[in-house]
Design an enzyme around this catalytic site. Structure first.
Site, PDB file in Angstrom:
ATOM      1  N   ARG A 138       0.857  -1.183   0.000  1.00  9.22           N
ATOM      2  CA  ARG A 138       0.000   0.000   0.000  1.00  9.22           C
ATOM      3  C   ARG A 138       0.896   1.237   0.000  1.00  9.22           C
ATOM      4  O   ARG A 138       1.908   1.282   0.732  1.00  9.22           O
ATOM      5  CB  ARG A 138      -0.887   0.032   1.247  1.00  9.22           C
ATOM      6  CG  ARG A 138      -2.092  -0.882   1.204  1.00  9.22           C
ATOM      7  CD  ARG A 138      -3.152  -0.437   0.181  1.00  9.22           C
ATOM      8  NE  ARG A 138      -4.313  -1.300   0.194  1.00  9.22           N
ATOM      9  CZ  ARG A 138      -4.479  -2.373  -0.575  1.00  9.22           C
ATOM     10  NH1 ARG A 138      -3.523  -2.737  -1.432  1.00  9.22           N
ATOM     11  NH2 ARG A 138      -5.588  -3.083  -0.507  1.00  9.22           N
ATOM     12  N   GLU A 191      -3.703   7.267  -4.350  1.00  8.62           N
ATOM     13  CA  GLU A 191      -4.218   6.680  -5.603  1.00  8.62           C
ATOM     14  C   GLU A 191      -5.562   7.248  -5.981  1.00  8.62           C
ATOM     15  O   GLU A 191      -6.393   7.462  -5.089  1.00  8.62           O
ATOM     16  CB  GLU A 191      -4.351   5.157  -5.436  1.00  8.62           C
ATOM     17  CG  GLU A 191      -3.049   4.468  -5.651  1.00  8.62           C
ATOM     18  CD  GLU A 191      -3.146   2.956  -5.489  1.00  8.62           C
ATOM     19  OE1 GLU A 191      -4.196   2.364  -5.788  1.00  8.62           O
ATOM     20  OE2 GLU A 191      -2.134   2.381  -5.063  1.00  8.62           O
ATOM     21  N   HIS A 226      -1.292  -0.066  -9.903  1.00  8.60           N
ATOM     22  CA  HIS A 226      -1.914  -1.015  -8.956  1.00  8.60           C
ATOM     23  C   HIS A 226      -2.453  -2.254  -9.695  1.00  8.60           C
ATOM     24  O   HIS A 226      -3.667  -2.469  -9.766  1.00  8.60           O
ATOM     25  CB  HIS A 226      -3.044  -0.334  -8.160  1.00  8.60           C
ATOM     26  CG  HIS A 226      -3.426  -1.100  -6.919  1.00  8.60           C
ATOM     27  ND1 HIS A 226      -3.811  -0.497  -5.755  1.00  8.60           N
ATOM     28  CD2 HIS A 226      -3.479  -2.432  -6.667  1.00  8.60           C
ATOM     29  CE1 HIS A 226      -4.091  -1.421  -4.837  1.00  8.60           C
ATOM     30  NE2 HIS A 226      -3.889  -2.605  -5.380  1.00  8.60           N
TER      31      HIS A 226
HETATM   32  C1  8YV Z   1      -6.781  -5.765  -5.509  1.00  9.20           C
HETATM   33  C2  8YV Z   1      -5.270  -5.373  -3.484  1.00  9.20           C
HETATM   34  O1  8YV Z   1      -6.619  -5.438  -6.831  1.00  9.20           O
HETATM   35  O2  8YV Z   1      -6.494  -7.205  -2.650  1.00  9.20           O
HETATM   36  C3  8YV Z   1      -5.883  -6.191  -2.409  1.00  9.20           C
HETATM   37  O3  8YV Z   1      -5.757  -5.775  -1.241  1.00  9.20           O
HETATM   38  O4  8YV Z   1      -4.570  -4.469  -3.221  1.00  9.20           O
HETATM   39  C4  8YV Z   1      -5.434  -5.584  -4.899  1.00  9.20           C
HETATM   40  O5  8YV Z   1      -4.427  -6.380  -5.388  1.00  9.20           O
HETATM   41  C5  8YV Z   1      -7.837  -4.881  -4.919  1.00  9.20           C
HETATM   42  O6  8YV Z   1      -7.899  -4.944  -3.541  1.00  9.20           O
HETATM   43  C6  8YV Z   1      -9.211  -5.198  -5.439  1.00  9.20           C
HETATM   44  O7  8YV Z   1     -10.199  -4.676  -4.580  1.00  9.20           O
END
Ligand code: 8YV
Length: 328
Positions: free
Chosen positions: A243, A272, A290
């Site tokens: 993150r 983001e 992302h």
């Molecule tokens: C996903 C992510 O694309 O799962 C996670 O926490 O950061 C990602 O890889 C995203 O969350 C989809 O909601």
């Protein structure tokens, strides 16, 4: 569960097979044009549904949870990270929260390894030159990168993704080091040949490459603060597929611009979808939008997990991926 199908609101467009199955199982409201819902649309949705299926692009904060109607019983997140959800507020209102861990581990670890290689070996820089038709001929001293074999990798967060990265990195000859709230245990350390550093500061000062693989929680916000970033060696490469909020992005951008860091591979950003403009033009930086878990397979398996969590919970059982405040 009664005969009435539970009402499920899904905030973003999901893969077709997932939506098709959801139509069979639930009285589902889908988002065909995939436009992110604003706070008012989300509030209207939670006022009258049994289940909300949000994603990282939705802010499920205290105010939204307070606006939930009495029907809302479960927030079944499509994604592993739950930092956009006030899990404590949901818990206090008796609303369950679930996520989708496990099914995006390998894809995220693949992309993390790809970013390590891309930055160390200047992959994007070279590809851009070749594709721009600017390859003027080979030279013995041109486009030199850093060898991976023998370099030290420091993994921050030795959960599923951290371990999957360690397995890959080991095969490339990197020395595996890690920092975690607790040591991962003897068996894992032996399998991965991993060295535990209790002191994050100490580890940062000794590594060639640092990879962030921990969740964003109040405890990890700006874990790599301006002070800690200064501990890194000037040739060190920083990779983040976790993150953006875990790094002080402005401080990192300053250091990259000033040549005080070797490079960075970033798939996530602090604000983001905005990316700090100072990062955009730097040659030693590889930026991705992302997409570390963005495979067809992961997205379908994430959807399957969401449905299993909803069904199990509404059938009166403990959903496999329940998130409770004490886990964060
Ligand atoms: C996903 C992510 O694309 O799962 C996670 O926490 O950061 C990602 O890889 C995203 O969350 C989809 O909601």
């Amino acid at each position: 569960m009664t005969d009435r199908k539970p009402k499920v609101v899904v905030t973003r467009k999901l893969p077709e097979p997932v939506e098709a199955r959801m139509r069979e199982l639930f009285d589902v409201v889908l988002n065909d044009d995939d436009r992110p819902m604003d706070a008012a649309a989300l509030a209207a949705a939670v006022a009258d549904t049994d289940v909300l299926v949000p994603t990282i692009t939705d802010q499920i904060d205290k105010a939204l949870i307070a606006a939930a109607g009495p029907r809302l019983r479960i927030i079944a997140n499509f994604g592993a990270g739950v930092d956009h959800i006030d899990v404590e507020a949901a818990h206090a209102r008796g609303i369950a929260v679930t996520n989708t861990p496990g099914v995006l581990t390998e894809d995220t670890a693949d992309m993390t390894m790809a970013l390590i290689m891309a930055v160390a070996r200047r992959l994007v820089e070279g590809a851009n030159i070749a594709q721009a038709g600017e390859f003027a001929g080979w030279s013995p001293t041109w486009m030199l990168g850093k060898r991976l074999r023998g370099a030290s990798l420091g993994i921050i967060g030795m959960g599923r993704i951290g371990q999957a990265l360690a397995r890959r990195a080991r095969a490339f000859g990197l020395a595996i080091n890690y920092h975690n709230r607790k040591p991962a245990g003897r068996l894992i350390e032996e399998e991965l040949g991993a060295t535990y550093w209790e002191s994050l500061d100490q580890m940062l000062a000794h590594m060639d490459i640092i990879s962030l693989n921990c969740p964003h929680t109040p405890a990890t916000y700006h874990l790599l603060s301006a002070r800690r970033l200064k501990l890194l060696q000037p040739h060190a490469i920083l990779v983040n597929t976790a993150r953006g909020e875990v790094i002080d992005e402005a401080a990192m951008a300053n250091m990259l611009q000033a040549g005080e860091l070797g490079g960075a591979g970033l798939d996530v950003f602090e604000h983001e979808p905005t990316i700090n403009p100072r990062l955009l033009k730097l040659a030693n930086v590889v930026l991705l939008p992302h997409m570390s878990s963005a495979t067809v397979e992961a997205r379908i398996e994430m959807g399957e997990k969401v449905m299993i969590n909803i069904r199990t919970f509404l059938d009166g059982h403990k959903p496999p991926d329940r998130v409770i405040p004490s886990m964060l």
